[in-house]
Design a protein around this motif. Sequence first.
Motif, PDB file in Angstrom:
ATOM      1  N   CYS A 197      -8.199 -19.090 -29.982  1.00 50.03           N
ATOM      2  CA  CYS A 197      -7.597 -20.005 -30.982  1.00 50.03           C
ATOM      3  C   CYS A 197      -8.415 -19.804 -32.263  1.00 50.03           C
ATOM      4  O   CYS A 197      -9.339 -20.569 -32.533  1.00 50.03           O
ATOM      5  CB  CYS A 197      -7.687 -21.453 -30.524  1.00 50.03           C
ATOM      6  SG  CYS A 197      -7.082 -21.735 -28.872  1.00 50.03           S
ATOM      7  N   ALA A 199      -7.704 -19.214 -35.830  1.00 46.65           N
ATOM      8  CA  ALA A 199      -7.469 -19.514 -37.247  1.00 46.65           C
ATOM      9  C   ALA A 199      -8.133 -20.839 -37.658  1.00 46.65           C
ATOM     10  O   ALA A 199      -8.218 -21.748 -36.846  1.00 46.65           O
ATOM     11  CB  ALA A 199      -5.962 -19.587 -37.499  1.00 46.65           C
ATOM     12  N   GLY A 201     -10.500 -18.862 -38.997  1.00 41.03           N
ATOM     13  CA  GLY A 201     -11.299 -17.651 -38.832  1.00 41.03           C
ATOM     14  C   GLY A 201     -12.787 -17.762 -39.068  1.00 41.03           C
ATOM     15  O   GLY A 201     -13.481 -16.741 -39.076  1.00 41.03           O
ATOM     16  N   GLY A 202     -13.322 -18.959 -39.250  1.00 39.19           N
ATOM     17  CA  GLY A 202     -14.764 -19.107 -39.490  1.00 39.19           C
ATOM     18  C   GLY A 202     -15.586 -18.518 -38.346  1.00 39.19           C
ATOM     19  O   GLY A 202     -16.538 -17.758 -38.572  1.00 39.19           O
ATOM     20  N   ASP A 220      -4.018 -16.681 -32.553  1.00 44.46           N
ATOM     21  CA  ASP A 220      -3.748 -18.100 -32.855  1.00 44.46           C
ATOM     22  C   ASP A 220      -2.242 -18.303 -32.755  1.00 44.46           C
ATOM     23  O   ASP A 220      -1.467 -17.502 -33.272  1.00 44.46           O
ATOM     24  CB  ASP A 220      -4.244 -18.479 -34.258  1.00 44.46           C
ATOM     25  CG  ASP A 220      -4.347 -19.990 -34.417  1.00 44.46           C
ATOM     26  OD1 ASP A 220      -5.461 -20.539 -34.328  1.00 44.46           O
ATOM     27  OD2 ASP A 220      -3.283 -20.628 -34.602  1.00 44.46           O
ATOM     28  N   ARG A 225      -1.029 -19.955 -39.770  1.00 45.10           N
ATOM     29  CA  ARG A 225      -2.500 -19.968 -39.735  1.00 45.10           C
ATOM     30  C   ARG A 225      -3.043 -18.567 -39.446  1.00 45.10           C
ATOM     31  O   ARG A 225      -4.124 -18.201 -39.917  1.00 45.10           O
ATOM     32  CB  ARG A 225      -2.999 -20.992 -38.709  1.00 45.10           C
ATOM     33  CG  ARG A 225      -2.859 -22.429 -39.244  1.00 45.10           C
ATOM     34  CD  ARG A 225      -3.200 -23.461 -38.208  1.00 45.10           C
ATOM     35  NE  ARG A 225      -4.601 -23.520 -37.833  1.00 45.10           N
ATOM     36  CZ  ARG A 225      -5.526 -24.274 -38.419  1.00 45.10           C
ATOM     37  NH1 ARG A 225      -5.197 -25.043 -39.432  1.00 45.10           N
ATOM     38  NH2 ARG A 225      -6.771 -24.276 -37.991  1.00 45.10           N
ATOM     39  N   ASP A 253       1.068 -17.841 -27.710  1.00 43.25           N
ATOM     40  CA  ASP A 253       0.648 -19.103 -27.112  1.00 43.25           C
ATOM     41  C   ASP A 253      -0.498 -18.770 -26.157  1.00 43.25           C
ATOM     42  O   ASP A 253      -0.289 -18.103 -25.132  1.00 43.25           O
ATOM     43  CB  ASP A 253       1.841 -19.718 -26.361  1.00 43.25           C
ATOM     44  CG  ASP A 253       1.433 -20.967 -25.608  1.00 43.25           C
ATOM     45  OD1 ASP A 253       0.245 -21.343 -25.644  1.00 43.25           O
ATOM     46  OD2 ASP A 253       2.323 -21.574 -24.974  1.00 43.25           O
ATOM     47  N   GLY A 254      -1.682 -19.219 -26.504  1.00 45.63           N
ATOM     48  CA  GLY A 254      -2.869 -18.860 -25.728  1.00 45.63           C
ATOM     49  C   GLY A 254      -2.829 -19.326 -24.284  1.00 45.63           C
ATOM     50  O   GLY A 254      -3.497 -18.750 -23.429  1.00 45.63           O
ATOM     51  N   ASP A 271     -11.827 -22.144 -28.723  1.00 40.52           N
ATOM     52  CA  ASP A 271     -12.107 -23.203 -29.704  1.00 40.52           C
ATOM     53  C   ASP A 271     -10.796 -23.962 -29.935  1.00 40.52           C
ATOM     54  O   ASP A 271     -10.024 -23.625 -30.825  1.00 40.52           O
ATOM     55  CB  ASP A 271     -12.613 -22.546 -31.001  1.00 40.52           C
ATOM     56  CG  ASP A 271     -13.054 -23.557 -32.030  1.00 40.52           C
ATOM     57  OD1 ASP A 271     -13.633 -24.587 -31.650  1.00 40.52           O
ATOM     58  OD2 ASP A 271     -12.798 -23.330 -33.230  1.00 40.52           O
TER      59      ASP A 271
HETATM   60  C1  LIG Z   1      -9.953 -25.819 -33.972  1.00 39.59           C
HETATM   61  S1  LIG Z   1      -8.765 -24.753 -34.586  1.00 39.59           S
HETATM   62  C2  LIG Z   1      -9.578 -23.203 -34.458  1.00 39.59           C
HETATM   63  C3  LIG Z   1     -10.612 -22.986 -35.528  1.00 39.59           C
HETATM   64  C4  LIG Z   1     -11.136 -21.568 -35.556  1.00 39.59           C
HETATM   65  N1  LIG Z   1     -11.696 -21.162 -34.277  1.00 39.59           N
HETATM   66  C5  LIG Z   1     -12.180 -21.369 -36.629  1.00 39.59           C
HETATM   67  O1  LIG Z   1     -13.366 -21.356 -36.332  1.00 39.59           O
HETATM   68  O2  LIG Z   1     -11.790 -21.235 -37.785  1.00 39.59           O
HETATM   69  C6  LIG Z   1      -7.632 -24.664 -33.261  1.00 39.59           C
HETATM   70  C7  LIG Z   1      -6.549 -23.631 -33.445  1.00 39.59           C
HETATM   71  O3  LIG Z   1      -5.785 -23.564 -32.238  1.00 39.59           O
HETATM   72  C8  LIG Z   1      -4.492 -23.139 -32.582  1.00 39.59           C
HETATM   73  N2  LIG Z   1      -3.630 -23.418 -31.429  1.00 39.59           N
HETATM   74  C9  LIG Z   1      -2.972 -24.555 -31.111  1.00 39.59           C
HETATM   75  N3  LIG Z   1      -2.280 -24.399 -29.963  1.00 39.59           N
HETATM   76  C10 LIG Z   1      -2.524 -23.142 -29.544  1.00 39.59           C
HETATM   77  C11 LIG Z   1      -2.098 -22.376 -28.439  1.00 39.59           C
HETATM   78  N4  LIG Z   1      -1.258 -22.890 -27.496  1.00 39.59           N
HETATM   79  N5  LIG Z   1      -2.519 -21.092 -28.321  1.00 39.59           N
HETATM   80  C12 LIG Z   1      -3.347 -20.565 -29.253  1.00 39.59           C
HETATM   81  N6  LIG Z   1      -3.764 -21.235 -30.337  1.00 39.59           N
HETATM   82  C13 LIG Z   1      -3.365 -22.498 -30.473  1.00 39.59           C
HETATM   83  C14 LIG Z   1      -4.183 -23.916 -33.839  1.00 39.59           C
HETATM   84  O4  LIG Z   1      -3.161 -23.281 -34.588  1.00 39.59           O
HETATM   85  C15 LIG Z   1      -5.537 -23.928 -34.546  1.00 39.59           C
HETATM   86  O5  LIG Z   1      -5.589 -22.918 -35.522  1.00 39.59           O
END
Ligand SMILES: C[S@@+](CC[C@H](N)C(=O)[O-])C[C@H]1O[C@@H](n2cnc3c(N)ncnc32)[C@H](O)[C@@H]1O
Length: 400
Positions: A197, A199, A201-202, A220, A225, A253-254, A271
Amino acid sequence: MALLMDTRLLLRKIKDLRSLTSKRYRVKEKWAATRAKYPPTTLALRHFDSTYSTQLGKLWPSIRVALLSERKYGALLNNFSFDDIPEDYEAQGCRDFIRDTDTEAQPRLQQESEFVAERESDCVSVQNADADSLQLPPLQLSRNVKCLVFPRGDITRFKPAKPDKSGLLSYYLMDAASVLPCLALNVEDGHNVLDLCAAPGGKTLALLQTHSLGFLCVNDASVSRTMRLKRVLRSYIPKDLLTDEKLRITSFDGTMWGEVETNVFNRVLVDVPCTTDRHSLLEDDNNIFNKSRVGERRRLPQLQTELLLAGILAACPGGEILYSTCTLCRSQNHSVVEQAIQLAQENHGIQLQVVDLRPLTHMFRKTFHFAPDLPLGEMVVPHLAANFGPIYMCKLRRLT
Ligand SMILES: C[S@@+](CC[C@H](N)C(=O)[O-])C[C@H]1O[C@@H](n2cnc3c(N)ncnc32)[C@H](O)[C@@H]1O
């Protein structure tokens, strides 16, 4: 008096403009009837007050004040940029928190054992002096990841980074505590890594700073995103490292990942989406406490468990998985980890070991405040003197 006249003139002009608009195109203002009685930020605060006062007890009032105050950033340095750190930051007392770990600032936690930090050529190795009794393996941290922070209690802001002669930015501003999950993941040379997950991207950027990745898979579910993530990568990473041989970017979808690609990755970062406590308290836009998103919020622990389970399946035996959130909430943190460990064993016959992250928290106790005595994992808690987090993290190792 003059101000009153100006206001009256302005109101009259607005009235005239309205009479010029044909009735067909006039929009009736319904906002008073449809506007929510309480904004999502208020609902979030009420929810946190009721749950966190029980979960965090006497820690909650000070965490609450910090959460409602301006957060502190860190500047993740970009090793790929030609530009050095601006000298004035160093003059202002800015330091790389990953190197600067040797003095004490936080009171010792109860039952804490002694840890020793040893410096080696390419990595910082942290060992537990009571290693025999607690059996904690040394933790290797990449020397290449660097993150500047202003001293405790200093809330000076970083300026936005400028592009160098090749167009790359020299640092990325993020919550410095968000670097910890990437350090804890402990990427070694040639490792295949999945950022499930990713985006905006940090953490992906922090992982790339290690220079150790064999292959990086960045995913993601959100297409918009993912586009943002691609823009971030292009602003920080040279083009020749963003090729198909080294990097794959997807928008799947992760939760389905483990069904498609299993037993592959040496390291997996999970994350997950969560209640993003800070955002929920300060921004009404895109707030998960909005009334229309009650169902989505209630389903979060289920989604988080499915994502963590998918990450576990994607890791190879011996591989390590780092679960992280930016919430203080138990049901999204250690309860999710417990549930995923159980499901991995019962449904897939996978045995997991929880990796003790106390060497890491001990090493960085000068920069961050950590919650004491969590049943599983570690958590950076916001504090006015060091207003980072919340970041929860728990590391798992696949034994089978
Ligand atoms: C907390 S953010 C991630 C932040 C990122 N790791 C960073 O450090 O910038 C959670 C991310 O999970 C994504 N997300 C939500 N449901 C998801 C899924 N089923 N599979 C993959 N990604 C998902 C969201 O779009 C969101 O960008």
